[in-house]
Design an enzyme around this catalytic site. Structure first.
Site, PDB file in Angstrom:
ATOM      1  N   HIS A   1     -89.847  16.747 115.572  1.00 17.83           N
ATOM      2  CA  HIS A   1     -88.801  16.745 114.434  1.00 17.83           C
ATOM      3  C   HIS A   1     -87.384  17.024 114.945  1.00 17.83           C
ATOM      4  O   HIS A   1     -87.532  17.820 115.571  1.00 17.83           O
ATOM      5  CB  HIS A   1     -89.433  17.446 113.349  1.00 17.83           C
ATOM      6  CG  HIS A   1     -89.312  18.883 113.599  1.00 17.83           C
ATOM      7  ND1 HIS A   1     -90.045  19.648 114.257  1.00 17.83           N
ATOM      8  CD2 HIS A   1     -88.196  20.019 113.131  1.00 17.83           C
ATOM      9  CE1 HIS A   1     -90.217  20.887 114.470  1.00 17.83           C
ATOM     10  NE2 HIS A   1     -88.821  21.138 113.825  1.00 17.83           N
TER      11      HIS A   1
ATOM     12  N   LYS B   1     -81.211  37.332 109.147  1.00 16.15           N
ATOM     13  CA  LYS B   1     -82.137  37.734 108.074  1.00 16.15           C
ATOM     14  C   LYS B   1     -81.994  39.147 107.766  1.00 16.15           C
ATOM     15  O   LYS B   1     -82.500  39.467 106.710  1.00 16.15           O
ATOM     16  CB  LYS B   1     -83.360  37.405 108.551  1.00 16.15           C
ATOM     17  CG  LYS B   1     -83.900  36.054 109.391  1.00 16.15           C
ATOM     18  CD  LYS B   1     -85.353  35.943 109.761  1.00 16.15           C
ATOM     19  CE  LYS B   1     -85.357  34.434 110.563  1.00 16.15           C
ATOM     20  NZ  LYS B   1     -86.812  34.532 111.131  1.00 16.15           N
TER      21      LYS B   1
ATOM     22  N   LYS C   1     -87.745  22.526 103.662  1.00 20.52           N
ATOM     23  CA  LYS C   1     -88.173  23.436 102.394  1.00 20.52           C
ATOM     24  C   LYS C   1     -87.276  24.930 102.683  1.00 20.52           C
ATOM     25  O   LYS C   1     -87.327  25.567 101.663  1.00 20.52           O
ATOM     26  CB  LYS C   1     -89.614  23.615 102.722  1.00 20.52           C
ATOM     27  CG  LYS C   1     -90.266  24.642 101.586  1.00 20.52           C
ATOM     28  CD  LYS C   1     -91.807  24.659 101.601  1.00 20.52           C
ATOM     29  CE  LYS C   1     -92.317  25.543 100.471  1.00 20.52           C
ATOM     30  NZ  LYS C   1     -91.750  24.910  99.176  1.00 20.52           N
TER      31      LYS C   1
ATOM     32  N   GLN D   1     -83.289  17.639 113.252  1.00 22.60           N
ATOM     33  CA  GLN D   1     -82.825  18.002 112.055  1.00 22.60           C
ATOM     34  C   GLN D   1     -81.398  17.536 111.776  1.00 22.60           C
ATOM     35  O   GLN D   1     -80.511  17.601 112.824  1.00 22.60           O
ATOM     36  CB  GLN D   1     -82.724  19.707 112.187  1.00 22.60           C
ATOM     37  CG  GLN D   1     -84.466  20.177 112.325  1.00 22.60           C
ATOM     38  CD  GLN D   1     -84.189  21.604 112.302  1.00 22.60           C
ATOM     39  OE1 GLN D   1     -83.738  22.375 111.382  1.00 22.60           O
ATOM     40  NE2 GLN D   1     -84.902  22.260 113.395  1.00 22.60           N
TER      41      GLN D   1
ATOM     42  N   SER E   1     -90.249  25.934 115.399  1.00 21.69           N
ATOM     43  CA  SER E   1     -91.459  26.646 114.917  1.00 21.69           C
ATOM     44  C   SER E   1     -92.634  25.933 114.630  1.00 21.69           C
ATOM     45  O   SER E   1     -93.752  26.405 114.459  1.00 21.69           O
ATOM     46  CB  SER E   1     -90.639  27.277 113.390  1.00 21.69           C
ATOM     47  OG  SER E   1     -90.702  25.893 112.579  1.00 21.69           O
TER      48      SER E   1
END
Length: 304
Positions: A155, A274, A93, A157, A150
């Site tokens: 999982h 960021k 997402k 990637q 996180s």
């Protein structure tokens, strides 16, 4: 073990649909390439303020598992591996690259758990279906509390390299070395000019499941001394391409000198930023990235 031969097209089509429907959050504000003048490590730096909205470790309540219930608009395949049915394939997402995809275990397994032979072979088969001469991919696994993961649900990637011009230092390190399995006299490869500890093994084409697992176990043994050989305390970044496997032991999630954190992609030279001021600081002194990566890892003993 098989992976659908059209998996690349399925991912690309789903990503196009998800962007049109605003089902994922991606923006590419600014990208710049730099090279470390000391060690030659190439950096691909992206200013990605959209990642501010991405949950970090600790933001999700302990009893909530967002990866267990994916958004329908992001699902690529409910079973990536139809026989084992171990993974579903879901678009990220908060992608950092186009077509950024997650391999999520259908049954809950913890992100601290080691990779299995089936995990490794599935990843290798997926990469073989994804790669093209001018479109290469890699798979990462951020395991342990300081790895940059996180979520606790296991999982991996799948990402594509940003450009054909970007060359991670692991590619250069393994370029002229034939595949091998580490022994006491034949150790994993290391670049002595890179600040942080890392261990890389070149792979053969079409490696067997056993070969991949043997290499992975060998790399775990090389990073375990950083954690006093307590395998329950491991934090590391795992990176896999069709040509090599790499493990990087991790000591911290975030750097001390600047407000920036890393997961596996940082230890290839792919840096997501960021904050605008952090971008300015790094553009002025890209060599600083090597220091930041060390602050989140361990010293490279190959330098001694």
């Amino acid at each position: 073990m098989s992976v659908a031969s059209n998996v690349k097209q399925l991912i690309e089509d789903k990503y196009t649909e998800a962007r049109k429907s605003n089902s994922l959050i991606f923006n590419d504000v600014e990208t710049v390439s730099k090279i470390n003048s000391h060690n030659g490590m190439m950096y691909w730096i992206r200013f990605a303020p959209s990642l501010i909205s991405k949950p970090e470790r600790g933001d999700t309540p302990a009893d909530h598992d967002p990866l267990a219930k994916h958004e329908p608009h992001l699902l690529v395949l409910s079973n990536l591996d139809p026989q084992e049915k171990e993974f579903k394939l879901v678009l990220n997402k908060f992608p950092i690259m186009p077509n950024h995809t997650l391999l999520i275990t259908n049954k809950f397994k913890h992100q601290n758990s080691p990779l299995t032979p089936n995990d490794l072979f599935t990843c290798n088969r997926l990469l073989s279906q994804m790669d093209r001469p001018n479109d290469k991919h890699f798979i990462i696994y951020n395991s342990g509390p300081n790895s940059g993961s996180s979520q606790n649900h296991k999982h991996l990637q799948l990402l594509q390299f940003p450009t054909t011009d970007f060359i991670p230092f692991q590619d250069i390190l393994t370029k002229d070395t034939p595949p091998f399995i580490p022994t006491k006299s034949l150790q994993p490869l290391q670049n002595k000019f890179v600040s942080f500890a890392h261990f890389v093994i070149p792979l053969p084409s079409n490696p067997t499941q056993d070969h991949l697992m043997t290499c992975y176990i060998a790399l775990l043994q090389y990073i375990s001394p950083f954690f006093n050989n307590d395998m329950t305390q491991l934090s590391y970044n795992f990176i896999l391409t069709q040509n090599w496997m790499c493990l990087v032991p991790r000591s911290n999630i975030r750097a001390k000198s600047l407000p920036i954190g890393f997961n596996s992609i940082g230890y290839m030279g792919l840096v997501m930023i960021k904050e605008k001021q952090t971008l300015i600081d790094i553009k002025q002194n890209p060599n600083l990235i090597d220091t930041l990566l060390l602050e989140c890892g361990f010293p490279n003993k190959a330098k001694l």
